[in-house]
Each structure stands twice: as C-alpha cells, then as structure tokens.
Motif scaffolding. Structure first.
Motif, PDB file in Angstrom:
ATOM      1  N   LEU A  73       6.188  13.999   7.121  1.00  0.00           N
ATOM      2  CA  LEU A  73       5.238  13.475   7.873  1.00  0.00           C
ATOM      3  C   LEU A  73       4.768  12.370   7.440  1.00  0.00           C
ATOM      4  O   LEU A  73       4.558  11.169   8.122  1.00  0.00           O
ATOM      5  N   THR A  74       4.411  12.256   6.191  1.00  0.00           N
ATOM      6  CA  THR A  74       3.708  11.129   5.605  1.00  0.00           C
ATOM      7  C   THR A  74       4.008  10.601   4.311  1.00  0.00           C
ATOM      8  O   THR A  74       3.690   9.385   4.188  1.00  0.00           O
ATOM      9  N   VAL A  75       5.021  11.036   3.728  1.00  0.00           N
ATOM     10  CA  VAL A  75       5.738  10.397   2.521  1.00  0.00           C
ATOM     11  C   VAL A  75       6.563   9.206   2.759  1.00  0.00           C
ATOM     12  O   VAL A  75       7.556   9.452   3.738  1.00  0.00           O
ATOM     13  N   ALA A  76       6.364   8.103   2.026  1.00  0.00           N
ATOM     14  CA  ALA A  76       7.401   6.825   2.455  1.00  0.00           C
ATOM     15  C   ALA A  76       8.634   6.744   1.351  1.00  0.00           C
ATOM     16  O   ALA A  76       8.679   7.790   0.584  1.00  0.00           O
ATOM     17  N   ASP A  77       9.339   6.564   2.006  1.00  0.00           N
ATOM     18  CA  ASP A  77      10.861   6.401   1.283  1.00  0.00           C
ATOM     19  C   ASP A  77      10.547   5.066   0.453  1.00  0.00           C
ATOM     20  O   ASP A  77      10.811   3.758   1.063  1.00  0.00           O
ATOM     21  N   LYS A  78      10.609   5.111  -0.899  1.00  0.00           N
ATOM     22  CA  LYS A  78      10.355   3.847  -1.691  1.00  0.00           C
ATOM     23  C   LYS A  78      11.320   3.100  -1.566  1.00  0.00           C
ATOM     24  O   LYS A  78      11.300   1.838  -1.986  1.00  0.00           O
ATOM     25  N   ASN A  79      12.695   3.720  -1.697  1.00  0.00           N
ATOM     26  CA  ASN A  79      13.914   2.598  -1.370  1.00  0.00           C
ATOM     27  C   ASN A  79      13.743   1.796  -0.418  1.00  0.00           C
ATOM     28  O   ASN A  79      13.859   0.458  -0.463  1.00  0.00           O
ATOM     29  N   LEU A  83       0.905  -1.149  -0.143  1.00  0.00           N
ATOM     30  CA  LEU A  83      -0.004   0.059   0.075  1.00  0.00           C
ATOM     31  C   LEU A  83       0.868   1.265   0.031  1.00  0.00           C
ATOM     32  O   LEU A  83       0.681   2.088  -0.525  1.00  0.00           O
ATOM     33  N   ARG A  84       2.102   1.298   0.864  1.00  0.00           N
ATOM     34  CA  ARG A  84       2.809   2.279   0.797  1.00  0.00           C
ATOM     35  C   ARG A  84       3.504   2.763  -0.489  1.00  0.00           C
ATOM     36  O   ARG A  84       3.590   3.664  -0.836  1.00  0.00           O
ATOM     37  N   LEU A  85       3.948   1.542  -1.242  1.00  0.00           N
ATOM     38  CA  LEU A  85       4.369   1.712  -2.622  1.00  0.00           C
ATOM     39  C   LEU A  85       3.454   2.116  -3.467  1.00  0.00           C
ATOM     40  O   LEU A  85       3.871   3.030  -4.456  1.00  0.00           O
ATOM     41  N   ALA A  86       2.301   1.707  -3.478  1.00  0.00           N
ATOM     42  CA  ALA A  86       1.180   2.023  -4.286  1.00  0.00           C
ATOM     43  C   ALA A  86       0.949   3.384  -4.034  1.00  0.00           C
ATOM     44  O   ALA A  86       0.828   4.492  -5.200  1.00  0.00           O
ATOM     45  N   THR A  87       0.852   4.074  -2.993  1.00  0.00           N
ATOM     46  CA  THR A  87       0.214   5.437  -2.658  1.00  0.00           C
ATOM     47  C   THR A  87       1.439   6.246  -2.432  1.00  0.00           C
ATOM     48  O   THR A  87       1.212   7.713  -2.635  1.00  0.00           O
ATOM     49  N   GLY A  88       2.772   5.852  -2.165  1.00  0.00           N
ATOM     50  CA  GLY A  88       3.742   6.649  -1.957  1.00  0.00           C
ATOM     51  C   GLY A  88       3.607   7.254  -0.560  1.00  0.00           C
ATOM     52  O   GLY A  88       4.600   8.422  -0.234  1.00  0.00           O
ATOM     53  N   LEU A  89       2.843   7.060   0.193  1.00  0.00           N
ATOM     54  CA  LEU A  89       2.661   7.454   1.577  1.00  0.00           C
ATOM     55  C   LEU A  89       2.836   6.255   2.615  1.00  0.00           C
ATOM     56  O   LEU A  89       2.442   5.254   2.490  1.00  0.00           O
ATOM     57  N   LYS A  90       3.634   6.729   3.678  1.00  0.00           N
ATOM     58  CA  LYS A  90       3.724   5.904   4.851  1.00  0.00           C
ATOM     59  C   LYS A  90       2.655   5.903   5.773  1.00  0.00           C
ATOM     60  O   LYS A  90       2.428   5.186   6.709  1.00  0.00           O
ATOM     61  N   VAL A  91       1.990   7.118   5.967  1.00  0.00           N
ATOM     62  CA  VAL A  91       0.762   7.383   6.627  1.00  0.00           C
ATOM     63  C   VAL A  91      -0.455   7.641   5.605  1.00  0.00           C
ATOM     64  O   VAL A  91      -0.714   8.780   5.236  1.00  0.00           O
ATOM     65  N   ASN A  92      -1.343   6.666   5.455  1.00  0.00           N
ATOM     66  CA  ASN A  92      -2.668   6.705   4.499  1.00  0.00           C
ATOM     67  C   ASN A  92      -3.886   7.286   5.340  1.00  0.00           C
ATOM     68  O   ASN A  92      -4.727   7.774   4.772  1.00  0.00           O
ATOM     69  N   SER A  93      -3.764   6.901   6.563  1.00  0.00           N
ATOM     70  CA  SER A  93      -4.964   7.298   7.336  1.00  0.00           C
ATOM     71  C   SER A  93      -4.505   7.625   8.795  1.00  0.00           C
ATOM     72  O   SER A  93      -3.525   7.455   9.333  1.00  0.00           O
ATOM     73  N   LEU A 150      -5.464   5.820  11.207  1.00  0.00           N
ATOM     74  CA  LEU A 150      -5.224   4.379  11.850  1.00  0.00           C
ATOM     75  C   LEU A 150      -3.576   4.366  11.734  1.00  0.00           C
ATOM     76  O   LEU A 150      -3.048   3.430  12.699  1.00  0.00           O
ATOM     77  N   ASP A 151      -2.856   4.620  10.848  1.00  0.00           N
ATOM     78  CA  ASP A 151      -1.571   4.478  10.656  1.00  0.00           C
ATOM     79  C   ASP A 151      -0.503   5.124  11.620  1.00  0.00           C
ATOM     80  O   ASP A 151       0.267   4.562  12.491  1.00  0.00           O
ATOM     81  N   ASN A 152      -0.870   6.442  12.010  1.00  0.00           N
ATOM     82  CA  ASN A 152      -0.239   7.211  12.851  1.00  0.00           C
ATOM     83  C   ASN A 152      -1.126   8.494  13.036  1.00  0.00           C
ATOM     84  O   ASN A 152      -0.842   9.523  12.337  1.00  0.00           O
ATOM     85  N   PRO A 153      -1.863   8.716  14.081  1.00  0.00           N
ATOM     86  CA  PRO A 153      -2.865   9.556  14.230  1.00  0.00           C
ATOM     87  C   PRO A 153      -2.168  11.058  14.562  1.00  0.00           C
ATOM     88  O   PRO A 153      -2.491  11.891  13.936  1.00  0.00           O
ATOM     89  N   ALA A 154      -1.101  11.230  15.197  1.00  0.00           N
ATOM     90  CA  ALA A 154      -0.325  12.583  15.153  1.00  0.00           C
ATOM     91  C   ALA A 154       0.113  13.139  14.164  1.00  0.00           C
ATOM     92  O   ALA A 154      -0.018  14.172  13.664  1.00  0.00           O
ATOM     93  N   GLU A 155       0.980  12.098  13.347  1.00  0.00           N
ATOM     94  CA  GLU A 155       1.445  12.512  12.138  1.00  0.00           C
ATOM     95  C   GLU A 155       0.291  12.983  11.002  1.00  0.00           C
ATOM     96  O   GLU A 155       0.617  13.701  10.008  1.00  0.00           O
ATOM     97  N   TYR A 156      -0.717  12.056  11.082  1.00  0.00           N
ATOM     98  CA  TYR A 156      -1.747  12.228  10.016  1.00  0.00           C
ATOM     99  C   TYR A 156      -2.372  13.605  10.230  1.00  0.00           C
ATOM    100  O   TYR A 156      -2.371  14.365   9.158  1.00  0.00           O
TER     101      TYR A 156
END
Length: 283
Positions: free
Chosen positions: A242-248, A29-39, A41-47
């Motif tokens: 805060l939310t974008v995933a590191d794709k590597n 999911l993170r690779l598909a959306t590019g986000l490490k915090v999608n909702s 539920l993943d991380n309330p504070a950062e979201y």
C-alpha cells in the motif's frame, strides 16, 4: 507598488514550471523515504489501512517474543526432566540393591548406608527441581500455570499447568517418594524397601507422562510461533504494497521531470523574448 503584469505565455509557462517542481519534490521524497505514501495527505485510505496492518503486526510481534520465552521455559523444563529421570533411576538401582542385600542376609548397617545414599538422591531431586526455572518461571515446583497468549485480543491462549516434583509430595502432581533412613528394615523388606521401589516406579511413570505433556505443549507453541511469524510477515507485506514506492518507476519519473523542467525553462526564456524585443525599441 504596482503589480508586475505577465503575458499569458509567461504565466502559462510559469505555472507549468511550478507544477513540475512540485512533482519533482514529491518524487525526490519518495526516492528518499522509499514510500509512495508518506502521510495521510498523500492517500488517506492507503495510509490508514497500512497503519492498521503495521499496528497489528507490532502487537503480534510482542506476543511472538512472549511465545519464544515460553518455549525456552519448556526447553529448560525438558532438560530438567531428563536429569530428574536419571536421578529416579539411580534411586531405583539403590533400592533394588538394598532389597537384594537384605534378602541375602546383609546386616542392617549395610542397608542403612544405602538408605543414606538414597536420601541423598532425594535431596538432589529437590535441588534439581528448584533450579529448573527460567526467568522466574518453574513448571516443576509449586504447581504454577504458565499462560501463553496467541492473539492481540487475548481470546486465543494456551495454559501450561505445572507440577510439584519435590520427592515427598504425594499429591497427583508430586512424586510421592518417601525417605529411607530409619525406614528400610532387613526384617520387613516388603513393607519398607518394596514400598520404596513401588513409589519409585510410580514416580518414574509420572515423570515420563509429564514429559510427554510438556512435549505436546512445546510442539503447540512452536507451531503457533511459526504461524504468528508468517502472519506478521504477511501483514507487513500487505502494508508495504500500500505504501512502498517502486524505485525504478520513481527514478524514471525523476528523469522525465528533470527533462520537462529544462524544457519549461527554455520555453519560459523564449516566451520572454517578445518582451525583450519591445524593450529594445526604447533603447
């Protein structure tokens, strides 16, 4: 129907595989959306922190569009003032010619011709002023004030007062130039033609001073536009941190999890072999 009983080894391997699958789903999911915090539920504070930053960036982006349009209004006004200055200078040339001709003994009919041309320029000045608006805002007619807001609370703004540059307006924001037809008199140069020359000189000074004022406001708006664009970029960059995933990193995780999943399946197969051996005893 009786429950199926699993050995401790099988249950342990099964739970491990289920956990690996959840991590795989999350990584994909993170690779598909590019986000490490999608909702939330993943991380309330950062979201919610990222959402707040993005909301402010969106609010400022709308204000940025308004600043851009206000800049265009001032640019249109500046071009109109350039043409207006040229028309006033042309009128000055005609008035000076009328004075020179009258002083040289030219007949009244010749002065009347120049007066008609002079009034034609006054008409063009009024037409030019009326045509200098941009999207319904005309800072050269009607003494309107353009207000440009700089922040989302409305506490920071710039008022750009307009003027009324129709030729006959004698108010502080007008040109105060009278018509010449039926007024210019070869026998009264000082009280007719000279008055027009004085009015034109004052009008030219007024136009130039107003051009400087509009130019100052234009510089302020362009500075605030650049500043707001930089703030928007900073806010969005902060939200991304805060939310974008590191794709590597996520790609490496995916490869590791796939390997772990294969090993788990192999382990589950080995754990079930003991049960299969017991089954063969009854064959």
């Amino acid at each position: 129907m009786a429950d199926v009983t699993l050995t401790a080894a099988l249950r342990s391997n099964l739970l491990s595989l289920q956990g690996t699958q959840r991590l795989l789903d999350q990584t994909q999911l993170r690779l598909a959306t590019g986000l490490k915090v999608n909702s939330a539920l993943d991380n309330p504070a950062e979201y919610f922190a990222a959402q707040s930053l993005n909301n402010r960036a969106s609010d400022l982006a709308r204000l940025l569009d308004n600043m851009g349009q206000a800049i265009q209004v001032l640019k249109a006004t500046d071009k109109a003032i350039e043409s207006l200055t040229s028309l006033v200078q042309q009128a000055q040339a005609l008035a000076q010619q009328a004075k020179d001709d009258a002083s040289s003994g030219a007949p009244q009919s010749s002065i009347d011709v120049l007066a008609t041309s002079y009034d034609g320029i006054m008409t063009q000045i009024d037409n030019l002023v009326g045509d200098s608006g941009y999207r319904g805002t005309n800072l050269l007619k009607g003494s309107v004030t353009m207000t440009v807001t700089f922040n989302e609370t409305g506490s920071s703004f710039l008022d750009v007062p307009g003027v009324d540059f129709v030729h006959g307006d004698s108010s502080p924001t007008g040109l105060g130039i009278d018509t010449a037809t039926g007024v210019w008199d070869v026998n009264n140069i000082s009280t007719t033609i000279d008055v027009s020359l004085t009015q034109l000189s004052t009008a030219l000074t007024t136009v130039r001073n107003q051009a400087e004022a509009f130019g100052t406001n234009l510089n302020i708006l362009q500075t605030r536009e650049d500043f707001t664009q930089n703030i928007i970029n900073t806010l969005r960059e902060g939200a991304d941190k805060l939310t974008v995933a590191d794709k590597n990193e996520e790609g490496a995780k995916l490869l590791s999890l796939q390997t772990t999943q294969q090993l788990g399946i192999t382990s589950l197969s080995l754990a079930s072999q003991a049960n299969q051996a017991i089954l063969r005893l009854f064959q």
